[in-house]
Enzyme design. Sequence first.
Site: not given
Ligand code: AMP
Length: 208
Positions: A13, A88, A127, A154, A165
Amino acid sequence: MNIVLLGAPGAGKGTQAQKLVEEFGLVHISTGDLLRAAVKAQSKLGIEAKSYMDAGKLVPDQLVINLVKERLQADDAQAGFILDGFPRNTAQAVTLDSELASMERNLDAALLVDVKPDVIVKRLSSRRTCRSCGYTAPAGVDVCPRCGGEMYQRDDDKPETIQKRLDVYQTQTAPLVEYYRGHSILKEVDGDRPVDEVYADVKALLTA
Ligand code: AMP
């Protein structure tokens, strides 16, 4: 153009968002990036969010919703945005709809970048992410090709957290595909192809 990106973590994405930003001048709003910046800055939000993120869980809705509301109101988001990693779950999607309605704006498309779970596990575990700008690349790239920053793995891209996740994605986020199909704005691309091929389809779908 106002777009929501859907797809499992690691589906690509962020990469597609970056290309859309370059071509259409949209603002890229990644809640993951905003939260990681808050963690790095050790702000109140960052301190609260960190334990959820490290465990691969969703950060409580209200914290993320406030962050997105504020970002959507900024001047640079008025010409169009790409939301990446938000919503989400259904509660976030409903809040987004009402927030946009109150701003007399709406979503033009929800774009699903579809990649099968086994491919996701492989992609996420190899990654690496730039500490400075968030650029992602496969393992083996130690210096960010975009800004020269340090590439790192990460914590939530480590094997023990990846499955968690993906489970969270399946149970809480995947239902949004039907939510947006019901709103007649769902567009789908096969994300298990080279970046430029995926982007060609993305562009065709969004400009049709
Ligand atoms: P991402 O980089 O989008 O994979 O996000 C990393 C982490 O941030 C996720 O695993 C969640 O812990 C938190 N996170 C990101 N976006 C959201 C969201 N919209 N709602 C809740 N937690 C989020």
